[in-house]
Design an enzyme around this catalytic site. Structure first.
Site, PDB file in Angstrom:
ATOM      1  N   LYS A   1       0.847  -1.200   0.000  1.00 10.41           N
ATOM      2  CA  LYS A   1       0.000   0.000   0.000  1.00 10.41           C
ATOM      3  C   LYS A   1       0.880   1.246   0.000  1.00 10.41           C
ATOM      4  CE  LYS A   1      -1.825   2.792   2.773  1.00 10.41           C
ATOM      5  NZ  LYS A   1      -1.702   4.072   2.038  1.00 10.41           N
TER       6      LYS A   1
ATOM      7  N   GLY B   1       6.946   4.477   8.179  1.00 10.69           N
ATOM      8  CA  GLY B   1       6.118   5.671   8.331  1.00 10.69           C
ATOM      9  C   GLY B   1       6.381   6.300   9.683  1.00 10.69           C
TER      10      GLY B   1
ATOM     11  N   THR C   1       6.274   7.275  13.690  1.00 10.32           N
ATOM     12  CA  THR C   1       6.336   6.518  14.942  1.00 10.32           C
ATOM     13  C   THR C   1       4.934   6.344  15.519  1.00 10.32           C
ATOM     14  OG1 THR C   1       8.582   7.227  15.356  1.00 10.32           O
ATOM     15  CG2 THR C   1       7.306   6.578  17.287  1.00 10.32           C
TER      16      THR C   1
ATOM     17  N   GLU D   1       9.961   0.676  10.376  1.00  9.83           N
ATOM     18  CA  GLU D   1      10.975   1.700  10.078  1.00  9.83           C
ATOM     19  C   GLU D   1      10.295   3.034  10.321  1.00  9.83           C
ATOM     20  OE1 GLU D   1      14.037   1.092   9.180  1.00  9.83           O
ATOM     21  OE2 GLU D   1      14.019  -0.947   8.390  1.00  9.83           O
TER      22      GLU D   1
ATOM     23  N   CYS E   1      13.614  10.418   6.743  1.00 10.10           N
ATOM     24  CA  CYS E   1      13.529   9.911   8.119  1.00 10.10           C
ATOM     25  C   CYS E   1      14.863  10.035   8.835  1.00 10.10           C
ATOM     26  CB  CYS E   1      13.093   8.457   8.092  1.00 10.10           C
ATOM     27  SG  CYS E   1      14.076   7.480   6.947  1.00 10.10           S
TER      28      CYS E   1
ATOM     29  N   GLU F   1      10.469  15.314  15.533  1.00 13.10           N
ATOM     30  CA  GLU F   1      10.790  15.188  14.113  1.00 13.10           C
ATOM     31  C   GLU F   1      10.011  16.246  13.336  1.00 13.10           C
ATOM     32  OE1 GLU F   1       9.169  11.837  11.884  1.00 13.10           O
ATOM     33  OE2 GLU F   1      11.136  11.553  10.983  1.00 13.10           O
TER      34      GLU F   1
HETATM   35  P1  NAD Z   1       2.393   7.980   8.176  1.00 12.89           P
HETATM   36  O1  NAD Z   1       2.714   7.061   9.313  1.00 12.89           O
HETATM   37  O2  NAD Z   1       1.344   8.985   8.362  1.00 12.89           O
HETATM   38  O3  NAD Z   1       1.950   7.120   6.909  1.00 12.89           O
HETATM   39  C1  NAD Z   1       2.760   6.088   6.385  1.00 12.89           C
HETATM   40  C2  NAD Z   1       1.876   5.108   5.672  1.00 12.89           C
HETATM   41  O4  NAD Z   1       1.019   4.480   6.619  1.00 12.89           O
HETATM   42  C3  NAD Z   1       0.951   5.712   4.618  1.00 12.89           C
HETATM   43  O5  NAD Z   1       0.869   4.819   3.533  1.00 12.89           O
HETATM   44  C4  NAD Z   1      -0.388   5.792   5.346  1.00 12.89           C
HETATM   45  O6  NAD Z   1      -1.495   5.758   4.494  1.00 12.89           O
HETATM   46  C5  NAD Z   1      -0.332   4.555   6.208  1.00 12.89           C
HETATM   47  N1  NAD Z   1      -1.152   4.577   7.412  1.00 12.89           N
HETATM   48  C6  NAD Z   1      -1.637   5.651   8.097  1.00 12.89           C
HETATM   49  N2  NAD Z   1      -2.339   5.232   9.167  1.00 12.89           N
HETATM   50  C7  NAD Z   1      -2.281   3.878   9.176  1.00 12.89           C
HETATM   51  C8  NAD Z   1      -2.782   2.868  10.050  1.00 12.89           C
HETATM   52  N3  NAD Z   1      -3.494   3.173  11.129  1.00 12.89           N
HETATM   53  N4  NAD Z   1      -2.510   1.580   9.771  1.00 12.89           N
HETATM   54  C9  NAD Z   1      -1.771   1.246   8.693  1.00 12.89           C
HETATM   55  N5  NAD Z   1      -1.289   2.153   7.821  1.00 12.89           N
HETATM   56  C10 NAD Z   1      -1.518   3.451   8.065  1.00 12.89           C
HETATM   57  O7  NAD Z   1       3.778   8.597   7.763  1.00 12.89           O
HETATM   58  P2  NAD Z   1       4.047   9.635   6.587  1.00 12.89           P
HETATM   59  O8  NAD Z   1       3.654  10.970   7.073  1.00 12.89           O
HETATM   60  O9  NAD Z   1       3.496   9.125   5.299  1.00 12.89           O
HETATM   61  O10 NAD Z   1       5.629   9.503   6.458  1.00 12.89           O
HETATM   62  C11 NAD Z   1       6.493  10.237   7.201  1.00 12.89           C
HETATM   63  C12 NAD Z   1       7.065   9.409   8.331  1.00 12.89           C
HETATM   64  O11 NAD Z   1       7.708   8.246   7.818  1.00 12.89           O
HETATM   65  C13 NAD Z   1       8.127  10.154   9.091  1.00 12.89           C
HETATM   66  O12 NAD Z   1       7.930   9.996  10.468  1.00 12.89           O
HETATM   67  C14 NAD Z   1       9.423   9.458   8.659  1.00 12.89           C
HETATM   68  O13 NAD Z   1      10.457   9.555   9.581  1.00 12.89           O
HETATM   69  C15 NAD Z   1       8.978   8.078   8.440  1.00 12.89           C
HETATM   70  N6  NAD Z   1       9.900   7.360   7.556  1.00 12.89           N
HETATM   71  C16 NAD Z   1      10.740   6.431   8.104  1.00 12.89           C
HETATM   72  C17 NAD Z   1      11.641   5.747   7.297  1.00 12.89           C
HETATM   73  C18 NAD Z   1      12.582   4.739   7.880  1.00 12.89           C
HETATM   74  O14 NAD Z   1      13.175   3.983   7.102  1.00 12.89           O
HETATM   75  N7  NAD Z   1      12.743   4.665   9.183  1.00 12.89           N
HETATM   76  C19 NAD Z   1      11.672   6.009   5.931  1.00 12.89           C
HETATM   77  C20 NAD Z   1      10.808   6.969   5.404  1.00 12.89           C
HETATM   78  C21 NAD Z   1       9.911   7.636   6.236  1.00 12.89           C
END
Ligand code: NAD
Length: 484
Positions: free
Chosen positions: A186, A238, A240, A260, A294, A391
């Protein structure tokens, strides 16, 4: 829009490389399907607010179809297939990404807002490299020290964010496929398009139906996917906040999980560091990809004797960066991915000012349409302030100073995260000593934000657990692997 004293003629990459369809279905069992119980949403370009396409939103029945398709493909085709045959498909995918690299780069810059020079030189080549690297592993798993009988886990549900849409898809899919798992992926709701072109590439590569299924949608679709009883493992990248929620929701289900998550990396500059290189590294560490990284080096820790000089040099360098059209090959800073993200960055930057830190940005003309935030430096930051702890996920740097290596290590580790860090020093012994005491999954020495498929990546503490890349990353997709 340039805010440098040098004038550059526009050098836009042509949009003719991409052929965006007006609407996209879900990619299930090798076919494009309309949602049964979902709906549709629009994806827009954050630099112009132009609607790029209509995309399907998968409902529970759609997710169920995708998981069933993945199960069938797992049992009947992909898991029983010899590794050397799986490798050929993965290799073909890598080659097709290379062949369609210009199209993918333009598409990524349109949908995400990142500068074309990044999507062209970083995202797309690294995505291809991940498939090449993992194609090479598919027939060697039994000889790689991964245990006597490494076997795939089954059907994997993978949820990814919007900051590196194609690259994150590659990080998730390539190791899962090499190890014989099948996938339901997804993508993030603001950047679905490159994953959908990847689905076209899977069709072109004749990947057997159901081996990879792509269900677009928002967090609701993601939640349905990770909760589906037919999923054996969840791999999530995504925030934390969402990671913690998923961990809670999966407790007691027996599903494997890797997370991650976010970060608040320290980039530590000692007084013996090669300073002009360090300034480039700081810029690359936080202003690369608008800080939508991230592992971004969002906390600069600089040793007192050189602090003033480093900040001055940094400001001079930032004044030469060009912000504007992501498709212009001269652009250094693109658009913020969404109005929601822009709002978060604004809110935290305002908190930084309110808490007494000194805010600076170069003179900068912001385009009228789209979502933009200028590169911003906060000096005089105290470790307890929100901009030093939370962050920001935007082009905002917090500068703190230190006197001794001990103090640098203590300040660097003073965070709930632990994804990455950087050390700048002329002394190899110091780099190694400091790196070994930093609680971060990745530590760069005299460089920042470098990635390689052979190098494992992942976090400590609230940055998550599990590794992606290298042998360690493979083990997370295998049963019976020694470090899996
Ligand atoms: P997010 O957690 O809002 O969303 C990430 C994904 O999760 C999206 O596809 C979203 O639709 C989905 N999602 C949202 N709620 C969900 C739920 N309840 N259950 C399952 N899926 C759900 O994050 P974002 O704003 O899209 O991304 C930014 C974040 O990602 C930042 O905190 C960043 O640090 C982190 N990130 C981490 C890494 C890593 O490798 N550690 C890499 C890239 C981004």
């Amino acid at each position: 829009m340039a805010f440098s004293r040098f004038a550059y003629a526009p050098a836009p990459e042509s949009r003719s490389a991409v052929n965006i369809r007006p609407s996209y279905g879900l990619f299930i069992a090798g076919e494009w399907a309309s949602p049964l119980d979902g709906g549709h949403f629009k994806t827009e370009s954050p630099s112009s607010q132009e609607v790029l396409a209509e995309v399907s939103s998968a409902g529970p029945e759609d997710v169920d179809r995708a998981v069933r398709a993945a199960r069938r493909a797992y049992e009947e085709t992909w898991a029983p297939m010899p590794g050397k045959e799986r490798a050929k498909y993965i290799f073909r995918v890598a080659r097709l990404i290379q062949e369609r690299s210009r199209e993918l780069a333009v598409l990524e810059s349109l949908d995400n807002g990142k500068p074309i020079k990044e999507s062209r030189d970083v995202d797309v080549p690294l995505a291809a490299a991940h498939f090449f690297y993992h194609a090479g592993w598919a027939d060697k798993l039994a000889y790689a020290g991964l245990g006597p009988d490494p076997r795939p886990i089954g059907v994997v549900g993978q949820v990814i964010p919007w900051n590196f849409p194609l690259l994150m898809a590659a990080w998730k899919l390539a190791p899962a496929l090499a190890t014989g798992n099948t996938c339901v992926l997804k993508p993030a709701e603001t950047t679905p398009l490159s994953a959908l072109v990847l689905a076209e590439i899977f069709e072109q590569a004749d990947l057997p139906p159901g081996v990879v299924n792509i269900v677009t949608g928002d967090g609701g679709t993601g939640a349905t996917l990770v909760a589906h009883p037919g999923i054996d493992k969840v791999a999530f990248t995504g925030s934390t906040e969402v990671g913690k929620h998923i961990l809670g929701a999966l407790a007691g289900t027996g599903k494997r999980i890797t997370l991650e998550l976010g970060g608040k990396a320290a980039n530590i500059v000692f007084d013996d560091a090669p300073l002009s290189q360090a300034v480039e590294g700081i810029v690359n560490g936080i202003f690369f990809n608008q800080g939508h990284v991230c592992c971004a080096g969002s906390r600069l820790l600089v040793q007192e004797p050189v602090a003033e000089g480093v900040v001055e040099a940094l400001k001079r360098r930032l004044a030469t960066l060009r912000l504007g059209d992501p498709l212009d090959k001269n652009t250094d800073i693109g658009a913020i991915n969404s109005p929601q993200q822009l709002e978060k960055i604004r809110e935290l930057a305002a908190a930084g000012e309110a808490e007494g830190a000194e805010r600076w940005s170069p003179a900068c003309q912001i385009p009228e349409r789209g979502y933009w935030f200028p590169p911003t430096v906060f000096t005089g930051v105290a470790p307890g302030q929100r901009i030093a702890r939370e962050e920001i996920f935007g082009p905002v740097l917090s500068v703190l100073t230190f006197r001794t290596p001990e103090e640098a290590i203590e300040k660097a580790n003073n965070t709930t995260y632990g994804l990455s860090a950087g050390v700048w020093t002329d002394k190899g012994s110091r780099a190694l000593q400091v790196a070994s005491r930093l609680k971060a999954g990745v530590v760069w020495a005299n460089t920042f934000n470098r990635f390689d498929p052979a190098s494992p990546f992942g976090g400590y503490r609230e940055s998550g657990f599990g590794r992606e890349g290298g042998r360690q990353g493979l083990s997370q997709y295998l049963k019976g692997a020694l470090d899996g």
